[in-house]
Design a protein around this motif. Structure first.
Motif, PDB file in Angstrom:
ATOM      1  N   GLN A   9       1.022  -1.285   0.136  1.00 33.55           N
ATOM      2  CA  GLN A   9      -0.078  -0.081   0.221  1.00 33.55           C
ATOM      3  C   GLN A   9       0.792   0.785   0.321  1.00 33.55           C
ATOM      4  O   GLN A   9       1.848   1.790   0.982  1.00 33.55           O
ATOM      5  CB  GLN A   9      -0.980   0.016   0.904  1.00 33.55           C
ATOM      6  N   ASP A  10       0.737   2.133  -1.127  1.00 31.61           N
ATOM      7  CA  ASP A  10       1.503   3.503  -1.103  1.00 31.61           C
ATOM      8  C   ASP A  10       1.188   4.027   0.654  1.00 31.61           C
ATOM      9  O   ASP A  10       2.423   4.740   0.828  1.00 31.61           O
ATOM     10  CB  ASP A  10       0.395   5.028  -1.839  1.00 31.61           C
ATOM     11  N   LYS A  11       0.638   4.093   1.803  1.00 31.82           N
ATOM     12  CA  LYS A  11       0.923   4.398   3.564  1.00 31.82           C
ATOM     13  C   LYS A  11       1.971   3.706   3.595  1.00 31.82           C
ATOM     14  O   LYS A  11       3.070   4.133   4.869  1.00 31.82           O
ATOM     15  CB  LYS A  11      -0.160   4.362   3.527  1.00 31.82           C
ATOM     16  N   GLY A  34      -4.247  -1.013  -8.231  1.00 31.35           N
ATOM     17  CA  GLY A  34      -4.396  -2.320  -8.051  1.00 31.35           C
ATOM     18  C   GLY A  34      -5.778  -2.603  -9.376  1.00 31.35           C
ATOM     19  O   GLY A  34      -6.822  -1.732  -9.505  1.00 31.35           O
ATOM     20  N   GLY A  35      -6.057  -3.491  -9.547  1.00 29.78           N
ATOM     21  CA  GLY A  35      -6.955  -4.141 -10.656  1.00 29.78           C
ATOM     22  C   GLY A  35      -7.870  -4.155 -10.023  1.00 29.78           C
ATOM     23  O   GLY A  35      -9.551  -3.611 -11.343  1.00 29.78           O
ATOM     24  N   PHE A  36      -7.851  -4.424  -9.259  1.00 32.78           N
ATOM     25  CA  PHE A  36      -9.291  -4.524  -8.605  1.00 32.78           C
ATOM     26  C   PHE A  36      -9.847  -3.172  -8.024  1.00 32.78           C
ATOM     27  O   PHE A  36     -11.002  -2.540  -7.568  1.00 32.78           O
ATOM     28  CB  PHE A  36      -9.474  -5.675  -7.170  1.00 32.78           C
ATOM     29  N   LEU A  37      -9.458  -2.763  -6.498  1.00 31.70           N
ATOM     30  CA  LEU A  37      -9.951  -1.319  -6.377  1.00 31.70           C
ATOM     31  C   LEU A  37      -9.787   0.123  -7.471  1.00 31.70           C
ATOM     32  O   LEU A  37     -10.235   0.830  -7.114  1.00 31.70           O
ATOM     33  CB  LEU A  37      -8.627  -0.650  -4.761  1.00 31.70           C
ATOM     34  N   LYS A  38      -8.773  -0.146  -8.701  1.00 28.46           N
ATOM     35  CA  LYS A  38      -7.651   0.618  -9.230  1.00 28.46           C
ATOM     36  C   LYS A  38      -7.629   2.043  -8.428  1.00 28.46           C
ATOM     37  O   LYS A  38      -7.709   2.895  -9.151  1.00 28.46           O
ATOM     38  CB  LYS A  38      -9.111   1.377 -10.017  1.00 28.46           C
ATOM     39  N   SER A  39      -6.908   2.308  -7.870  1.00 27.81           N
ATOM     40  CA  SER A  39      -6.561   3.282  -6.698  1.00 27.81           C
ATOM     41  C   SER A  39      -4.952   2.594  -6.652  1.00 27.81           C
ATOM     42  O   SER A  39      -4.989   1.443  -6.786  1.00 27.81           O
ATOM     43  CB  SER A  39      -7.009   2.693  -5.591  1.00 27.81           C
ATOM     44  N   GLY A  40      -4.240   3.716  -6.078  1.00 29.36           N
ATOM     45  CA  GLY A  40      -2.738   3.192  -6.268  1.00 29.36           C
ATOM     46  C   GLY A  40      -2.045   2.563  -5.386  1.00 29.36           C
ATOM     47  O   GLY A  40      -2.548   2.075  -4.294  1.00 29.36           O
ATOM     48  N   ASN A  41      -1.289   1.730  -5.600  1.00 28.24           N
ATOM     49  CA  ASN A  41      -0.248   0.696  -4.654  1.00 28.24           C
ATOM     50  C   ASN A  41       1.060   1.063  -4.843  1.00 28.24           C
ATOM     51  O   ASN A  41       1.309   1.515  -6.081  1.00 28.24           O
ATOM     52  CB  ASN A  41      -0.875  -0.326  -4.409  1.00 28.24           C
ATOM     53  N   SER A  66      -1.753  -4.782   6.594  1.00 28.24           N
ATOM     54  CA  SER A  66      -2.623  -5.198   6.074  1.00 28.24           C
ATOM     55  C   SER A  66      -4.241  -3.810   7.331  1.00 28.24           C
ATOM     56  O   SER A  66      -3.997  -3.571   8.170  1.00 28.24           O
ATOM     57  CB  SER A  66      -3.706  -6.463   6.593  1.00 28.24           C
ATOM     58  N   ARG A  67      -5.770  -3.315   6.112  1.00 31.54           N
ATOM     59  CA  ARG A  67      -5.469  -2.488   6.069  1.00 31.54           C
ATOM     60  C   ARG A  67      -7.344  -2.397   5.878  1.00 31.54           C
ATOM     61  O   ARG A  67      -7.109  -3.372   4.267  1.00 31.54           O
ATOM     62  CB  ARG A  67      -5.594  -1.397   5.340  1.00 31.54           C
ATOM     63  N   GLU A  68      -8.197  -2.377   6.100  1.00 23.66           N
ATOM     64  CA  GLU A  68      -9.819  -2.769   5.097  1.00 23.66           C
ATOM     65  C   GLU A  68      -9.869  -1.245   4.547  1.00 23.66           C
ATOM     66  O   GLU A  68      -9.453  -0.112   5.324  1.00 23.66           O
ATOM     67  CB  GLU A  68     -10.724  -2.265   6.793  1.00 23.66           C
ATOM     68  N   GLN A  69     -10.759  -1.761   3.752  1.00 23.08           N
ATOM     69  CA  GLN A  69     -10.917  -0.352   3.013  1.00 23.08           C
ATOM     70  C   GLN A  69     -11.793  -0.634   2.004  1.00 23.08           C
ATOM     71  O   GLN A  69     -12.396  -1.505   2.083  1.00 23.08           O
ATOM     72  CB  GLN A  69      -9.545  -0.335   1.947  1.00 23.08           C
ATOM     73  N   PRO A  86     -25.807   2.971  -4.733  1.00 22.99           N
ATOM     74  CA  PRO A  86     -24.197   2.393  -4.848  1.00 22.99           C
ATOM     75  C   PRO A  86     -24.434   2.069  -3.525  1.00 22.99           C
ATOM     76  O   PRO A  86     -25.544   2.285  -2.581  1.00 22.99           O
ATOM     77  CB  PRO A  86     -23.551   3.215  -5.519  1.00 22.99           C
ATOM     78  N   TYR A  87     -23.562   1.355  -2.932  1.00 21.92           N
ATOM     79  CA  TYR A  87     -23.086   0.943  -1.574  1.00 21.92           C
ATOM     80  C   TYR A  87     -21.535   0.182  -1.086  1.00 21.92           C
ATOM     81  O   TYR A  87     -21.301  -0.363  -2.081  1.00 21.92           O
ATOM     82  CB  TYR A  87     -24.703  -0.655  -0.870  1.00 21.92           C
ATOM     83  N   PRO A  88     -21.279   1.248   0.068  1.00 28.14           N
ATOM     84  CA  PRO A  88     -20.271   0.441   0.604  1.00 28.14           C
ATOM     85  C   PRO A  88     -19.906  -0.894   0.665  1.00 28.14           C
ATOM     86  O   PRO A  88     -20.184  -1.188   1.529  1.00 28.14           O
ATOM     87  CB  PRO A  88     -19.411   1.391   1.817  1.00 28.14           C
ATOM     88  N   ILE A  89     -19.134  -1.759   0.688  1.00 27.91           N
ATOM     89  CA  ILE A  89     -18.467  -3.538   0.642  1.00 27.91           C
ATOM     90  C   ILE A  89     -17.409  -2.749   1.413  1.00 27.91           C
ATOM     91  O   ILE A  89     -15.808  -2.004   1.040  1.00 27.91           O
ATOM     92  CB  ILE A  89     -19.004  -4.404   0.373  1.00 27.91           C
ATOM     93  N   GLU A  90     -16.687  -3.426   2.687  1.00 26.88           N
ATOM     94  CA  GLU A  90     -15.419  -3.687   3.203  1.00 26.88           C
ATOM     95  C   GLU A  90     -14.247  -4.600   2.205  1.00 26.88           C
ATOM     96  O   GLU A  90     -14.514  -5.790   2.499  1.00 26.88           O
ATOM     97  CB  GLU A  90     -15.401  -4.388   4.491  1.00 26.88           C
ATOM     98  N   VAL A  91     -13.048  -4.472   1.872  1.00 27.68           N
ATOM     99  CA  VAL A  91     -11.869  -5.401   1.478  1.00 27.68           C
ATOM    100  C   VAL A  91     -11.057  -5.169   2.341  1.00 27.68           C
ATOM    101  O   VAL A  91     -10.973  -4.537   2.814  1.00 27.68           O
ATOM    102  CB  VAL A  91     -11.622  -5.532   0.064  1.00 27.68           C
ATOM    103  N   GLN A  92     -10.231  -6.315   2.908  1.00 30.42           N
ATOM    104  CA  GLN A  92      -9.064  -5.941   3.745  1.00 30.42           C
ATOM    105  C   GLN A  92      -7.906  -6.882   2.314  1.00 30.42           C
ATOM    106  O   GLN A  92      -7.733  -6.670   1.463  1.00 30.42           O
ATOM    107  CB  GLN A  92      -8.748  -8.107   4.052  1.00 30.42           C
ATOM    108  N   VAL A  93      -7.252  -5.012   2.676  1.00 31.27           N
ATOM    109  CA  VAL A  93      -5.989  -4.640   1.522  1.00 31.27           C
ATOM    110  C   VAL A  93      -4.922  -4.879   2.468  1.00 31.27           C
ATOM    111  O   VAL A  93      -4.235  -4.801   3.065  1.00 31.27           O
ATOM    112  CB  VAL A  93      -6.064  -3.408   1.239  1.00 31.27           C
ATOM    113  N   GLY A  94      -4.001  -5.986   1.641  1.00 31.97           N
ATOM    114  CA  GLY A  94      -2.686  -6.282   1.666  1.00 31.97           C
ATOM    115  C   GLY A  94      -2.500  -6.869   3.269  1.00 31.97           C
ATOM    116  O   GLY A  94      -3.093  -7.449   3.730  1.00 31.97           O
ATOM    117  N   GLY A  95      -1.545  -6.644   3.580  1.00 30.20           N
ATOM    118  CA  GLY A  95       0.097  -5.950   3.860  1.00 30.20           C
ATOM    119  C   GLY A  95       0.715  -6.094   2.753  1.00 30.20           C
ATOM    120  O   GLY A  95       0.561  -4.813   1.942  1.00 30.20           O
TER     121      GLY A  95
END
Ligand code: 2BA
Length: 109
Positions: A9-11, A34-41, A66-69, A86-95
């Motif tokens: 993760q960028d962080k 990332g291909g799924f979240l389409k956000s930067g890593n 690892s973080r919840e996004q 639209p509704y938010p779903i939670e995914v666990q990303v990384g470590g």
């Protein structure tokens, strides 16, 4: 020698590159998406001697959390299907997602 590709993760990327410098691990940082979240890593490319693989994996494991996004489901514009909000779903990303690959040869000119 092995090639490690580590997607983090960028962080975590600044702390990780500082750790690599301190440990004398040579690395290249790429800005990736990332291909799924389409956000930067961030993807690190690390060429390393076989006997230092575990050291590098330990550094990555210790730094990358690892973080919840939340990701929002897309809105359908197709009026023939039941519209839904639209509704938010939670995914666990990384470590970190790490690939270790063999290297046929290594050159620096
Ligand atoms: P993204 O593709 O943006 O995925 C972010 C997180 O979304 C993933 O975290 C996973 O928890 C979830 N996710 C991904 N694809 C999914 C799907 N089809 N259905 C449900 N949830 C899904 P991580 O597994 O920790 O992956 C973090 C990032 O590492 C990924 O970002 C991607 O850039 C990379 N990555 C993960 N596995 C990979 C693989 N097998 N090959 C190449 N890159 C990979």
């Amino acid at each position: 020698m092995k090639l490690i590709l580590a997607i983090v993760q960028d962080k975590d990327s600044n702390r990780l590159s500082n750790e690599f410098v301190d440990a004398n691990v040579r690395a290249t940082k790429l800005s990736t998406t990332g291909g799924f979240l389409k956000s930067g890593n961030t993807t690190f490319i690390i060429g390393i001697e076989d006997e230092r693989i575990n050291e590098v994996l330990e550094i990555i494991k210790n730094i990358c959390q690892s973080r919840e996004q939340f990701v929002t489901t897309p809105v359908s514009l197709d009026i023939s299907v039941d519209s839904h909000m639209p509704y938010p779903i939670e995914v666990q990303v990384g470590g970190a997602t790490v690939f270790v690959m063999p290297v046929d040869s290594f050159h620096q000119f």
